[in-house]
Design a protein around this motif. Structure first.
Motif, PDB file in Angstrom:
ATOM      1  N   PRO A  64      23.127  -3.267   9.476  1.00 43.88           N
ATOM      2  CA  PRO A  64      23.116  -2.560   8.198  1.00 43.88           C
ATOM      3  C   PRO A  64      22.807  -3.329   6.915  1.00 43.88           C
ATOM      4  N   ARG A  65      23.109  -4.536   6.784  1.00 49.48           N
ATOM      5  CA  ARG A  65      22.698  -5.460   5.470  1.00 49.48           C
ATOM      6  C   ARG A  65      20.989  -5.549   5.563  1.00 49.48           C
ATOM      7  N   ILE A  66      20.298  -5.718   6.624  1.00 51.52           N
ATOM      8  CA  ILE A  66      18.921  -6.102   6.537  1.00 51.52           C
ATOM      9  C   ILE A  66      18.223  -4.642   6.715  1.00 51.52           C
ATOM     10  N   SER A  67      18.794  -3.660   7.134  1.00 53.42           N
ATOM     11  CA  SER A  67      17.948  -2.430   7.141  1.00 53.42           C
ATOM     12  C   SER A  67      17.257  -1.908   5.996  1.00 53.42           C
ATOM     13  N   PRO A  68      17.694  -1.982   4.970  1.00 54.64           N
ATOM     14  CA  PRO A  68      17.056  -1.328   3.640  1.00 54.64           C
ATOM     15  C   PRO A  68      15.843  -2.367   3.323  1.00 54.64           C
ATOM     16  N   PHE A  69      15.704  -3.477   3.720  1.00 55.69           N
ATOM     17  CA  PHE A  69      14.435  -4.218   3.639  1.00 55.69           C
ATOM     18  C   PHE A  69      13.308  -3.734   4.233  1.00 55.69           C
ATOM     19  N   ALA A  70      13.486  -2.698   5.327  1.00 57.03           N
ATOM     20  CA  ALA A  70      12.226  -2.274   5.619  1.00 57.03           C
ATOM     21  C   ALA A  70      11.730  -1.181   4.711  1.00 57.03           C
ATOM     22  N   LEU A  71      12.456  -0.444   3.820  1.00 56.77           N
ATOM     23  CA  LEU A  71      11.990   0.416   3.149  1.00 56.77           C
ATOM     24  C   LEU A  71      11.365  -0.265   1.832  1.00 56.77           C
ATOM     25  N   TYR A  72      12.159  -1.327   1.695  1.00 53.45           N
ATOM     26  CA  TYR A  72      11.830  -2.189   0.237  1.00 53.45           C
ATOM     27  C   TYR A  72      10.218  -2.582   0.653  1.00 53.45           C
ATOM     28  N   GLY A  73       9.961  -3.245   1.873  1.00 55.87           N
ATOM     29  CA  GLY A  73       8.691  -3.680   2.299  1.00 55.87           C
ATOM     30  C   GLY A  73       7.954  -2.637   2.207  1.00 55.87           C
ATOM     31  N   LEU A  74       8.005  -1.542   2.805  1.00 56.08           N
ATOM     32  CA  LEU A  74       7.225  -0.133   2.894  1.00 56.08           C
ATOM     33  C   LEU A  74       6.788   0.272   1.326  1.00 56.08           C
ATOM     34  N   LEU A  75       7.784   0.176   0.614  1.00 49.52           N
ATOM     35  CA  LEU A  75       7.309   0.619  -0.952  1.00 49.52           C
ATOM     36  C   LEU A  75       6.509  -0.620  -1.736  1.00 49.52           C
ATOM     37  N   PHE A  76       6.948  -1.619  -1.403  1.00 48.10           N
ATOM     38  CA  PHE A  76       6.190  -2.748  -2.119  1.00 48.10           C
ATOM     39  C   PHE A  76       4.689  -2.785  -1.492  1.00 48.10           C
ATOM     40  N   THR A  77       4.581  -2.427  -0.180  1.00 48.16           N
ATOM     41  CA  THR A  77       3.183  -2.455   0.603  1.00 48.16           C
ATOM     42  C   THR A  77       2.397  -1.354  -0.207  1.00 48.16           C
ATOM     43  N   ILE A  78       3.107  -0.183  -0.406  1.00 45.41           N
ATOM     44  CA  ILE A  78       2.415   0.901  -0.883  1.00 45.41           C
ATOM     45  C   ILE A  78       2.011   0.559  -2.384  1.00 45.41           C
ATOM     46  N   VAL A  79       2.882   0.120  -3.166  1.00 46.15           N
ATOM     47  CA  VAL A  79       2.508  -0.213  -4.405  1.00 46.15           C
ATOM     48  C   VAL A  79       1.176  -1.338  -4.618  1.00 46.15           C
ATOM     49  N   VAL A  80       1.113  -2.173  -3.859  1.00 44.87           N
ATOM     50  CA  VAL A  80       0.117  -3.373  -3.821  1.00 44.87           C
ATOM     51  C   VAL A  80      -1.232  -2.777  -3.305  1.00 44.87           C
ATOM     52  N   MET A  81      -0.872  -1.816  -2.140  1.00 44.51           N
ATOM     53  CA  MET A  81      -2.297  -1.136  -1.665  1.00 44.51           C
ATOM     54  C   MET A  81      -2.981  -0.498  -2.380  1.00 44.51           C
ATOM     55  N   PHE A  82      -2.249   0.660  -3.343  1.00 48.40           N
ATOM     56  CA  PHE A  82      -2.826   1.320  -4.304  1.00 48.40           C
ATOM     57  C   PHE A  82      -3.133   0.656  -5.515  1.00 48.40           C
ATOM     58  N   ALA A  83      -2.488  -0.326  -5.814  1.00 48.43           N
ATOM     59  CA  ALA A  83      -2.971  -1.011  -7.187  1.00 48.43           C
ATOM     60  C   ALA A  83      -4.309  -1.668  -6.533  1.00 48.43           C
ATOM     61  N   LEU A  84      -4.605  -2.074  -5.561  1.00 50.35           N
ATOM     62  CA  LEU A  84      -5.975  -2.716  -5.168  1.00 50.35           C
ATOM     63  C   LEU A  84      -7.061  -1.527  -5.129  1.00 50.35           C
ATOM     64  N   GLN A  85      -6.672  -0.586  -4.974  1.00 54.61           N
ATOM     65  CA  GLN A  85      -7.859   0.556  -4.734  1.00 54.61           C
ATOM     66  C   GLN A  85      -7.532   1.495  -5.824  1.00 54.61           C
ATOM     67  N   GLY A  86      -6.740   1.359  -6.668  1.00 54.22           N
ATOM     68  CA  GLY A  86      -6.455   2.361  -7.595  1.00 54.22           C
ATOM     69  C   GLY A  86      -7.533   2.892  -8.665  1.00 54.22           C
ATOM     70  N   GLU A  87      -8.317   1.976  -8.925  1.00 54.63           N
ATOM     71  CA  GLU A  87      -9.565   2.596  -9.779  1.00 54.63           C
ATOM     72  C   GLU A  87     -10.436   3.192  -9.015  1.00 54.63           C
ATOM     73  N   ALA A  88     -10.625   2.754  -7.801  1.00 52.20           N
ATOM     74  CA  ALA A  88     -11.658   3.618  -6.943  1.00 52.20           C
ATOM     75  C   ALA A  88     -11.308   4.892  -6.633  1.00 52.20           C
ATOM     76  N   ILE A  89     -10.084   5.050  -6.170  1.00 58.55           N
ATOM     77  CA  ILE A  89      -9.299   6.320  -5.740  1.00 58.55           C
ATOM     78  C   ILE A  89      -9.154   7.143  -7.018  1.00 58.55           C
ATOM     79  N   SER A  90      -8.833   6.811  -8.126  1.00 55.50           N
ATOM     80  CA  SER A  90      -8.720   7.814  -9.334  1.00 55.50           C
ATOM     81  C   SER A  90     -10.054   8.142 -10.085  1.00 55.50           C
ATOM     82  N   SER A  91     -11.110   7.035  -9.871  1.00 55.32           N
ATOM     83  CA  SER A  91     -12.323   7.402 -10.745  1.00 55.32           C
ATOM     84  C   SER A  91     -13.112   8.518 -10.093  1.00 55.32           C
ATOM     85  N   ASP A  92     -12.972   8.763  -8.709  1.00 56.05           N
ATOM     86  CA  ASP A  92     -13.984   9.639  -8.259  1.00 56.05           C
ATOM     87  C   ASP A  92     -13.131  10.687  -7.198  1.00 56.05           C
ATOM     88  N   PRO A  93     -12.183  11.532  -7.664  1.00 49.36           N
ATOM     89  CA  PRO A  93     -11.393  12.166  -6.669  1.00 49.36           C
ATOM     90  C   PRO A  93     -12.240  13.185  -5.964  1.00 49.36           C
TER      91      PRO A  93
END
Length: 367
Positions: A236-265
């Protein structure tokens, strides 16, 4: 464990909903994911040089922050797996046959068909989609199955099988769906070269390392402190880190391609529609097939999410190595999680809603 269930039924009480059993963090997951996607897109658009900073250090063509996020995301889930029960799951021929047929048979063929139907004149995006379709997921799928209260042991086994098969047949499937099959059908074909070493290295990093860490954690934790402490206090103590890792990955993934994605919908929408249909069709077909084959809810859910998820990290790495980081093929891979994450989160909630409605009788008989 079966005692309280008949007692509740005798008193005319209903079992608590699977949705209610979720923690507040899990119940608000769609909100957290939408916020993470928005934060990533905003960073990519508003912070100068963020792409260069996040992509400065890479692990097998994958940004180091994304690699760390994936490892953090997968470790708690793999630490929950009861590895001693994998042998029993491996003897489940129905589950294995359905997984192989859906994931390696129907999945690539469906993505090939959708890519040509929706993108007949856009070769780069079409190629990126096909390369996604031949790469079953070996990372985020563990999160979806865990959130949907699926069978973790089945999930670990199916992911391990898909990982091995990716190393062995990814290049062969890429050749077939990009060269051989188009030639047979009179369509445009491409000449590509795949590196087995790159594919094997990606699988080793993104599955092998967290799998080894999860296995050693369980073995040592149970041996030193006992199974009750390990499962009731440590997990139970380590379980939340799976979601923290998921959310962190999503932030970084979309930050890397944010301009490419939003510039041409418009480009995003071209790739989004076939991906949306793919996820919905694969999940629905797999869920129905599992239910009709007599699998319980836990294994049916593991099958459905395994069939629907894709390994975007591998597809993106292959596209970058062949066409470059700014290519439309790689952009198609990045758009993939933009569609997959909210769709599969929605399917997690749909699974939990269907559980008492479609599997209650079978669960009662088992109890």
């Amino acid at each position: 464990m079966a005692g309280p269930v008949p007692e509740r039924r005798r008193l005319g009480l209903q079992e608590p909903s699977a949705l209610i059993k979720l923690s507040w963090l899990d119940r608000l997951l769609p909100l957290w994911i939408l916020l993470a996607m928005a934060a990533g897109l905003a960073l990519g658009r508003l912070v100068p040089g963020i792409q260069g900073l996040l992509g400065a250090v890479q692990v097998d063509h994958t940004s180091l922050p994304i690699a760390l996020g994936l490892l953090l995301m997968m470790y708690p889930v793999l630490a929950k797996v009861r590895y001693g029960e994998l042998g029993q799951m491996a003897r489940d021929r129905r589950l294995l046959a359905l997984t192989l047929g859906l994931t390696w048979g129907l999945g690539p063929l469906l993505m090939f068909t959708l890519a040509w139907l929706f993108l007949p004149d856009q070769e780069a995006f079409r190629t990126g989609l096909i390369l996604i379709g031949i790469a079953p997921c070996i990372a985020m799928v563990l999160i979806w199955i865990d959130l949907a209260q699926g069978n973790r042991e089945a999930a670990a086994l199916l992911v391990a099988i898909n990982s091995i098969l990716q190393v062995l047949v990814y290049a062969l499937l890429g050749t077939f769906y990009l060269q051989i099959l188009p030639n047979w059908l009179g369509l445009d074909a491409q000449v590509l070269s795949f590196s087995f070493a790159e594919i094997a290295r990606a699988v080793l990093i993104f599955l092998g390392l967290p799998l080894l860490a999860g296995f050693l954690t369980r073995v040592l934790g149970v041996r030193l402190k006992g199974r009750r402490w390990y499962e009731q206090r440590f997990l139970p103590r380590i379980s939340p880190f799976a979601l923290y890792g998921l959310l962190f990955t999503i932030v970084v993934m979309f930050a890397l391609q944010g301009e490419a994605i939003s510039s041409d919908p418009a480009q995003v929408m071209c790739v989004a529609l076939p991906l949306l249909l793919y996820f919905l069709l694969m999940w629905t077909v797999a869920f129905v097939a599992g239910k009709r084959s007599g699998l319980d809810y836990e294994r049916t859910t593991a099958l459905a999410f395994t069939a629907a998820g894709n390994n975007f990290e591998l597809a993106i790495a292959v596209c970058i190595s062949i066409w470059g980081v700014t290519s439309q093929q790689a952009l198609a891979g990045v758009i993939g999680p933009l569609i997959e994450v909210p769709v599969l989160v929605s399917l997690v909630y749909l699974s939990l809603w269907l559980k008492p409605r479609l599997f209650a009788a079978r669960a009662a008989a088992a109890g």
